[in-house]
Design a protein around this motif. Structure first.
Motif, PDB file in Angstrom:
ATOM      1  N   THR A 254       0.822  -1.216   0.000  1.00 30.66           N
ATOM      2  CA  THR A 254       0.000   0.000   0.000  1.00 30.66           C
ATOM      3  C   THR A 254       0.853   1.262   0.000  1.00 30.66           C
ATOM      4  O   THR A 254       0.489   2.271  -0.595  1.00 30.66           O
ATOM      5  CB  THR A 254      -0.938   0.022   1.216  1.00 30.66           C
ATOM      6  OG1 THR A 254      -0.157  -0.067   2.421  1.00 30.66           O
ATOM      7  CG2 THR A 254      -1.908  -1.155   1.168  1.00 30.66           C
ATOM      8  N   ARG A 255       2.010   1.228   0.675  1.00 29.78           N
ATOM      9  CA  ARG A 255       2.887   2.389   0.739  1.00 29.78           C
ATOM     10  C   ARG A 255       4.195   1.975   1.392  1.00 29.78           C
ATOM     11  O   ARG A 255       4.356   0.801   1.764  1.00 29.78           O
ATOM     12  CB  ARG A 255       2.254   3.525   1.558  1.00 29.78           C
ATOM     13  CG  ARG A 255       1.893   3.119   2.962  1.00 29.78           C
ATOM     14  CD  ARG A 255       0.970   4.128   3.628  1.00 29.78           C
ATOM     15  NE  ARG A 255       0.571   3.707   4.953  1.00 29.78           N
ATOM     16  CZ  ARG A 255       1.201   4.024   6.083  1.00 29.78           C
ATOM     17  NH1 ARG A 255       2.277   4.819   6.027  1.00 29.78           N
ATOM     18  NH2 ARG A 255       0.800   3.605   7.249  1.00 29.78           N
ATOM     19  N   SER A 256       5.118   2.919   1.531  1.00 28.00           N
ATOM     20  CA  SER A 256       6.406   2.609   2.153  1.00 28.00           C
ATOM     21  C   SER A 256       6.948   3.842   2.869  1.00 28.00           C
ATOM     22  O   SER A 256       6.574   4.974   2.562  1.00 28.00           O
ATOM     23  CB  SER A 256       7.418   2.129   1.106  1.00 28.00           C
ATOM     24  OG  SER A 256       7.686   3.146   0.164  1.00 28.00           O
ATOM     25  N   GLU A 257       7.813   3.595   3.861  1.00 27.50           N
ATOM     26  CA  GLU A 257       8.552   4.647   4.553  1.00 27.50           C
ATOM     27  C   GLU A 257      10.030   4.333   4.363  1.00 27.50           C
ATOM     28  O   GLU A 257      10.619   3.566   5.116  1.00 27.50           O
ATOM     29  CB  GLU A 257       8.192   4.686   6.040  1.00 27.50           C
ATOM     30  CG  GLU A 257       6.774   5.130   6.323  1.00 27.50           C
ATOM     31  CD  GLU A 257       6.486   5.230   7.814  1.00 27.50           C
ATOM     32  OE1 GLU A 257       7.414   5.583   8.559  1.00 27.50           O
ATOM     33  OE2 GLU A 257       5.355   4.940   8.227  1.00 27.50           O
ATOM     34  N   GLU A 347       2.424  11.265  -3.668  1.00 25.34           N
ATOM     35  CA  GLU A 347       1.198  11.029  -2.899  1.00 25.34           C
ATOM     36  C   GLU A 347       1.065   9.564  -2.519  1.00 25.34           C
ATOM     37  O   GLU A 347       0.442   9.227  -1.511  1.00 25.34           O
ATOM     38  CB  GLU A 347      -0.009  11.480  -3.722  1.00 25.34           C
ATOM     39  CG  GLU A 347      -1.330  11.414  -2.982  1.00 25.34           C
ATOM     40  CD  GLU A 347      -2.481  11.951  -3.799  1.00 25.34           C
ATOM     41  OE1 GLU A 347      -3.600  11.440  -3.627  1.00 25.34           O
ATOM     42  OE2 GLU A 347      -2.245  12.862  -4.605  1.00 25.34           O
ATOM     43  N   ASP A 348       1.674   8.673  -3.324  1.00 21.48           N
ATOM     44  CA  ASP A 348       1.559   7.238  -3.088  1.00 21.48           C
ATOM     45  C   ASP A 348       2.819   6.614  -2.529  1.00 21.48           C
ATOM     46  O   ASP A 348       2.811   5.458  -2.103  1.00 21.48           O
ATOM     47  CB  ASP A 348       1.202   6.520  -4.403  1.00 21.48           C
ATOM     48  CG  ASP A 348      -0.107   7.014  -4.991  1.00 21.48           C
ATOM     49  OD1 ASP A 348      -1.060   7.181  -4.214  1.00 21.48           O
ATOM     50  OD2 ASP A 348      -0.165   7.238  -6.207  1.00 21.48           O
ATOM     51  N   SER A 349       3.925   7.332  -2.528  1.00 21.83           N
ATOM     52  CA  SER A 349       5.189   6.745  -2.091  1.00 21.83           C
ATOM     53  C   SER A 349       6.124   7.846  -1.604  1.00 21.83           C
ATOM     54  O   SER A 349       5.920   9.031  -1.880  1.00 21.83           O
ATOM     55  CB  SER A 349       5.841   5.972  -3.242  1.00 21.83           C
ATOM     56  OG  SER A 349       7.083   5.433  -2.871  1.00 21.83           O
ATOM     57  N   ALA A 350       7.169   7.418  -0.869  1.00 19.70           N
ATOM     58  CA  ALA A 350       8.145   8.384  -0.360  1.00 19.70           C
ATOM     59  C   ALA A 350       9.091   8.861  -1.455  1.00 19.70           C
ATOM     60  O   ALA A 350       9.760   9.883  -1.300  1.00 19.70           O
ATOM     61  CB  ALA A 350       8.948   7.756   0.782  1.00 19.70           C
ATOM     62  N   THR A 351       9.174   8.121  -2.564  1.00 20.70           N
ATOM     63  CA  THR A 351      10.014   8.509  -3.703  1.00 20.70           C
ATOM     64  C   THR A 351       9.175   8.496  -4.972  1.00 20.70           C
ATOM     65  O   THR A 351       8.129   7.845  -5.032  1.00 20.70           O
ATOM     66  CB  THR A 351      11.209   7.549  -3.863  1.00 20.70           C
ATOM     67  OG1 THR A 351      10.708   6.205  -3.994  1.00 20.70           O
ATOM     68  CG2 THR A 351      12.139   7.626  -2.661  1.00 20.70           C
ATOM     69  N   LEU A 352       9.630   9.223  -5.968  1.00 21.59           N
ATOM     70  CA  LEU A 352       8.928   9.249  -7.257  1.00 21.59           C
ATOM     71  C   LEU A 352       9.276   8.000  -8.063  1.00 21.59           C
ATOM     72  O   LEU A 352      10.445   7.596  -8.132  1.00 21.59           O
ATOM     73  CB  LEU A 352       9.322  10.493  -8.048  1.00 21.59           C
ATOM     74  CG  LEU A 352       8.756  11.833  -7.573  1.00 21.59           C
ATOM     75  CD1 LEU A 352       9.478  12.981  -8.269  1.00 21.59           C
ATOM     76  CD2 LEU A 352       7.263  11.909  -7.856  1.00 21.59           C
ATOM     77  N   GLY A 353       8.261   7.410  -8.666  1.00 23.38           N
ATOM     78  CA  GLY A 353       8.502   6.319  -9.614  1.00 23.38           C
ATOM     79  C   GLY A 353       8.676   6.907 -11.005  1.00 23.38           C
ATOM     80  O   GLY A 353       7.835   7.684 -11.466  1.00 23.38           O
ATOM     81  N   MET A 354       9.768   6.565 -11.681  1.00 21.87           N
ATOM     82  CA  MET A 354      10.079   7.145 -12.993  1.00 21.87           C
ATOM     83  C   MET A 354      10.451   6.042 -13.984  1.00 21.87           C
ATOM     84  O   MET A 354      10.922   4.966 -13.595  1.00 21.87           O
ATOM     85  CB  MET A 354      11.246   8.137 -12.880  1.00 21.87           C
ATOM     86  CG  MET A 354      11.139   9.159 -11.748  1.00 21.87           C
ATOM     87  SD  MET A 354       9.838  10.378 -11.995  1.00 21.87           S
ATOM     88  CE  MET A 354      10.561  11.397 -13.284  1.00 21.87           C
TER      89      MET A 354
END
Length: 415
Positions: A254-257, A347-354
């Motif tokens: 669902t998410r990560s820190e 908004e969905d993760s601590a880092t950007l997915g690229m």
């Protein structure tokens, strides 16, 4: 002689008439209180300007004493008793627009000398300044709470405890909307669990609680607790989370820190916090929380900790979705320039997915939420937190020793 006596009698009548008129024009506010709204606050003179409810448009000066004037209704509750502020400590809690009741006495020039000032209401909530007492300096009895009853003003907020500081009387909870909120507690704040009353020190990280709060004392991210109810204890052993027993956790990310190396997985019964510090893939390569995407379906072998609130990951298998190889070579230089498409937002993760548009390869990008992103139009900018999926950006990033890409500059190509 008779003429002088007549003059003296007339003079006495006039004096008595003047005194009577003065008494009528200068009422005592000890019995008939002055009720109105604060329209000016003069801290230097300890004076208030009040517009009376009984005479709209009037401007009455209220003088307070820096030592003796008592202020009621401006604080919270200590040991289930309302706070009383005295002198300058109470004056500092008065705000423009406050509706107050003043009791005291009036002088010939229309100035009211205040003995007590009671807050009747205010349009904008504000926390009290300083700490008051539970009884007045001249009384041995405890006053009653002059504020509205609990049933008329209280509200509740629910969440899961993430941090506890008993000494400072602060608890950090995470609401169902994933918002972090600070809850202020007091030494005698009741904690109720299964109809039994406990202390704040008995709470544990992972407990699900319902907090009864006073809306007037609530801020955007901080509330004061009147009462705490534990709706689910972290020690309840009916979740199947037996500490130390090797098992398999199957679910969806669902998410990560990334900073704490925690991933959160929905196993169908709720969100499970997964500690990725010792996690590896089936080939023995290290796997971190930042390597996982929201929506990945995974199988994790490991065990729960003693309290059952954290799953300690050992082996991670991604059954669907694309796994990012963080250690794959990106460039032979520390500073790289890449044209990429956004696949996952902050908004969905601590880092950007690229996704690298040239190499057709996914990677993670570290970026501060307030990092300035230039747009196509001249002089227009946005921030990294406002990036959308499928946005195309030209970015410059620094690659550290672990292969992490850290954004330096970004420019939008599609808007």
């Amino acid at each position: 002689m008779t003429r002088n006596l007549r003059i003296s009698a007339v003079f006495a009548i006039l004096v008595l008439s003047a005194v009577s008129s003065f008494a009528q024009n200068s009422p005592s506010y000890g019995t008939n209180a002055l009720v109105g709204s604060v329209i000016d606050v003069d801290s230097g003179q300890n004076q208030l300007q009040v517009e009376s409810d009984s005479n709209p448009g009037s401007r009455i000066t209220v003088e307070t004493d820096a030592v003796t004037t008592q202020y009621r209704g401006f604080g919270t509750v200590i040991n289930n008793k309302p706070e009383i502020f005295v002198g300058t400590k109470g004056f500092s809690n008065v705000r423009l627009g406050d509706r107050i009741e003043v009791r005291g006495s009036s002088r010939a020039n229309g100035i009211v000398t205040a003995d007590t000032v009671t807050l009747l209401g205010r349009s904008v909530p504000a926390s009290p300044t300083g700490v008051g007492d539970t009884r007045s300096p001249t009384s041995v009895s405890t006053p009653t709470d002059v504020r509205p009853t609990t049933s008329a003003t209280t509200n509740t907020v629910e969440g899961t405890i993430r941090q506890i500081n008993v000494n400072e009387g602060r608890i950090v909870i995470q609401t169902p909307q994933r918002r972090m909120m600070t809850v202020r507690t007091y030494r005698n704040t009741p904690v109720v669990y299964r109809n039994q009353t406990y202390q704040v020190a008995n709470l544990e990280i992972g407990d699900a609680i319902r907090v009864e709060i006073d809306p007037r004392d609530a801020q955007l991210d901080e509330v004061g607790a009147r009462r705490i109810e534990v709706t689910r204890s972290v020690q309840e052993n009916d979740t199947g989370r037996t500490g130390g027993v090797v098992t398999t956790l199957i679910g969806t990310v669902t998410r990560s820190e990334s900073g704490l190396d925690y991933a959160y997985v929905d196993d169908g019964r709720g969100e499970v916090r997964v500690d990725m510090n010792e996690a590896e893939d089936p080939n023995g390569s290290r796997v971190h929380a930042r390597d996982l995407h929201a929506g990945d379906h995974i199988e994790i072998t490991g065990s729960f900790n003693r309290t059952g609130d954290i799953f300690l990951a050992s082996t991670v298998r991604i059954t669907s979705g694309s796994r990012v190889e963080v250690h794959a070579p990106i460039s032979s230089y520390s500073l790289v320039t890449i044209t990429a498409t956004v696949t996952e937002t902050l908004e969905d993760s601590a880092t950007l997915g690229m996704r690298d548009r040239d190499a057709n390869r996914d990677f993670r990008l570290w970026a501060a939420e307030d990092l300035v992103v230039r747009m196509k139009a001249a002089n227009l900018t946005t921030t990294a937190s406002a990036l959308r999926v499928n946005d195309i950006v030209l970015l410059k990033a620094f690659r550290d020793a672990d292969g992490n890409l850290i954004a330096q500059t970004m420019k939008l190509r599609n808007r």
